[in-house]
Design a protein around this motif. Structure first.
Motif, PDB file in Angstrom:
ATOM      1  N   SER A  28       3.060  14.293  -8.937  1.00 34.03           N
ATOM      2  CA  SER A  28       2.672  15.605  -9.644  1.00 34.03           C
ATOM      3  C   SER A  28       2.629  15.259 -11.027  1.00 34.03           C
ATOM      4  O   SER A  28       3.324  13.917 -11.394  1.00 34.03           O
ATOM      5  N   GLY A  29       2.157  16.011 -11.884  1.00 32.19           N
ATOM      6  CA  GLY A  29       2.164  15.711 -13.282  1.00 32.19           C
ATOM      7  C   GLY A  29       0.899  15.127 -13.872  1.00 32.19           C
ATOM      8  O   GLY A  29       0.603  15.421 -15.058  1.00 32.19           O
ATOM      9  N   ARG A  30       0.188  14.504 -12.955  1.00 33.41           N
ATOM     10  CA  ARG A  30      -1.141  14.184 -13.468  1.00 33.41           C
ATOM     11  C   ARG A  30      -1.741  13.542 -12.185  1.00 33.41           C
ATOM     12  O   ARG A  30      -1.281  13.497 -11.122  1.00 33.41           O
ATOM     13  N   THR A  31      -3.052  13.257 -12.207  1.00 30.60           N
ATOM     14  CA  THR A  31      -4.042  12.816 -11.248  1.00 30.60           C
ATOM     15  C   THR A  31      -3.658  11.529 -10.695  1.00 30.60           C
ATOM     16  O   THR A  31      -3.513  10.598 -11.436  1.00 30.60           O
ATOM     17  N   PHE A  32      -3.338  11.098  -9.530  1.00 33.96           N
ATOM     18  CA  PHE A  32      -3.128   9.729  -9.179  1.00 33.96           C
ATOM     19  C   PHE A  32      -4.041   9.183  -8.315  1.00 33.96           C
ATOM     20  O   PHE A  32      -4.227   8.147  -7.844  1.00 33.96           O
ATOM     21  N   SER A  33      -5.362   9.789  -8.413  1.00 35.06           N
ATOM     22  CA  SER A  33      -6.476   9.157  -7.407  1.00 35.06           C
ATOM     23  C   SER A  33      -7.219   7.912  -7.782  1.00 35.06           C
ATOM     24  O   SER A  33      -7.766   7.333  -7.246  1.00 35.06           O
ATOM     25  N   SER A  34      -6.888   7.593  -9.021  1.00 34.68           N
ATOM     26  CA  SER A  34      -7.341   6.254  -9.664  1.00 34.68           C
ATOM     27  C   SER A  34      -6.369   5.211  -9.631  1.00 34.68           C
ATOM     28  O   SER A  34      -6.685   3.996  -9.941  1.00 34.68           O
ATOM     29  N   ASP A  35      -5.183   5.493  -9.184  1.00 30.26           N
ATOM     30  CA  ASP A  35      -4.041   4.368  -8.943  1.00 30.26           C
ATOM     31  C   ASP A  35      -3.709   4.044  -7.613  1.00 30.26           C
ATOM     32  O   ASP A  35      -3.974   4.711  -6.469  1.00 30.26           O
ATOM     33  N   ALA A  36      -3.516   2.890  -7.391  1.00 32.85           N
ATOM     34  CA  ALA A  36      -2.856   2.207  -6.410  1.00 32.85           C
ATOM     35  C   ALA A  36      -1.604   2.661  -6.170  1.00 32.85           C
ATOM     36  O   ALA A  36      -0.836   3.070  -7.004  1.00 32.85           O
ATOM     37  N   MET A  37      -1.403   3.096  -4.913  1.00 35.52           N
ATOM     38  CA  MET A  37       0.019   3.510  -4.665  1.00 35.52           C
ATOM     39  C   MET A  37       0.757   2.615  -3.663  1.00 35.52           C
ATOM     40  O   MET A  37       0.026   1.961  -2.686  1.00 35.52           O
ATOM     41  N   GLY A  38       1.879   2.900  -3.319  1.00 33.66           N
ATOM     42  CA  GLY A  38       2.564   1.961  -2.345  1.00 33.66           C
ATOM     43  C   GLY A  38       4.086   2.392  -2.168  1.00 33.66           C
ATOM     44  O   GLY A  38       4.599   3.108  -2.733  1.00 33.66           O
ATOM     45  N   TRP A  39       4.673   1.543  -1.426  1.00 30.40           N
ATOM     46  CA  TRP A  39       5.907   1.400  -0.798  1.00 30.40           C
ATOM     47  C   TRP A  39       6.642   0.349  -0.992  1.00 30.40           C
ATOM     48  O   TRP A  39       6.370  -0.696  -0.571  1.00 30.40           O
ATOM     49  N   PHE A  40       7.966   0.613  -1.386  1.00 31.28           N
ATOM     50  CA  PHE A  40       9.107  -0.466  -1.458  1.00 31.28           C
ATOM     51  C   PHE A  40      10.076  -0.257  -0.681  1.00 31.28           C
ATOM     52  O   PHE A  40      10.309   1.093  -0.409  1.00 31.28           O
ATOM     53  N   ARG A  41      11.126  -0.786  -0.368  1.00 30.29           N
ATOM     54  CA  ARG A  41      12.193  -0.335   0.192  1.00 30.29           C
ATOM     55  C   ARG A  41      13.593  -1.362  -0.418  1.00 30.29           C
ATOM     56  O   ARG A  41      13.310  -2.727  -0.763  1.00 30.29           O
ATOM     57  N   GLN A  42      14.769  -0.954  -0.285  1.00 33.29           N
ATOM     58  CA  GLN A  42      16.066  -1.574  -0.877  1.00 33.29           C
ATOM     59  C   GLN A  42      16.976  -1.255   0.116  1.00 33.29           C
ATOM     60  O   GLN A  42      17.414  -0.362   0.233  1.00 33.29           O
ATOM     61  N   ALA A  43      17.201  -2.377   0.747  1.00 32.57           N
ATOM     62  CA  ALA A  43      18.673  -2.571   1.679  1.00 32.57           C
ATOM     63  C   ALA A  43      20.043  -2.715   0.717  1.00 32.57           C
ATOM     64  O   ALA A  43      19.910  -3.134  -0.146  1.00 32.57           O
ATOM     65  N   PRO A  44      20.978  -2.076   1.434  1.00 31.80           N
ATOM     66  CA  PRO A  44      22.169  -2.447   0.546  1.00 31.80           C
ATOM     67  C   PRO A  44      22.633  -3.967   0.215  1.00 31.80           C
ATOM     68  O   PRO A  44      22.333  -4.818   1.037  1.00 31.80           O
ATOM     69  N   GLY A  45      22.891  -3.856  -1.182  1.00 38.37           N
ATOM     70  CA  GLY A  45      23.196  -5.422  -1.662  1.00 38.37           C
ATOM     71  C   GLY A  45      21.961  -6.648  -1.628  1.00 38.37           C
ATOM     72  O   GLY A  45      22.158  -7.763  -1.950  1.00 38.37           O
ATOM     73  N   LYS A  46      20.841  -5.786  -1.330  1.00 34.99           N
ATOM     74  CA  LYS A  46      19.717  -6.797  -1.499  1.00 34.99           C
ATOM     75  C   LYS A  46      18.695  -6.005  -2.541  1.00 34.99           C
ATOM     76  O   LYS A  46      18.720  -5.184  -3.030  1.00 34.99           O
ATOM     77  N   GLU A  47      17.719  -7.153  -2.913  1.00 32.51           N
ATOM     78  CA  GLU A  47      16.949  -6.664  -3.916  1.00 32.51           C
ATOM     79  C   GLU A  47      15.701  -6.058  -3.320  1.00 32.51           C
ATOM     80  O   GLU A  47      15.457  -5.679  -2.118  1.00 32.51           O
TER      81      GLU A  47
END
Length: 124
Positions: A25-44
């Motif tokens: 929200s806040g602006r359109t993201f239709s021109s952006d790549a989007m994605g997912w990351f994850r972080q487990a405890p104690g890990k990068e």
């Protein structure tokens, strides 16, 4: 205010499925790549998946390839992550991110816009 809000995390048994969603929200993201990351405890924080602005290109980490599917709906400003055949090692906080360049989406250190994260716990 530009923001990303993740949802859909929870506790699931190994072999189960979850579907994460991220609403921008806040602006359109239709021109952006989007994605997912994850972080487990104690890990990068690590890359999980990314999708180009029109959905034509999708990339996955080797650890989730064949099990996770990323998709987006530009009309709703959302990106989703369908996670199947979950494993205990998938346990982490999952974060949504966006950037104009998909090439930048593989390195969390180069990204500035993040959601608050949603916790996924996979029990054995």
């Amino acid at each position: 205010q530009v923001q990303l809000v993740e949802s859909g995390g929870g506790l699931v048994q190994a072999g189960g499925s979850l579907r994460l969603s991220c609403t921008a929200s806040g602006r359109t993201f239709s021109s952006d790549a989007m994605g997912w990351f994850r972080q487990a405890p104690g890990k990068e924080r690590e890359f999980v998946a990314t999708i180009s602005w029109n959905g034509g290109n999708r990339y996955y980490a080797d650890s989730v390839k064949g099990r996770f599917t990323i998709s987006r709906d530009n009309a709703k400003n959302t990106v989703n992550l369908q996670m199947n055949s979950l494993k205990p090692e998938d346990t982490a906080v999952y974060y949504c991110a966006a950037h104009p360049s998909i090439a930048t989406m593989f390195d969390h250190r180069r990204l500035a816009l993040w959601g608050q994260g949603t916790l996924v716990t996979v029990s054995s």
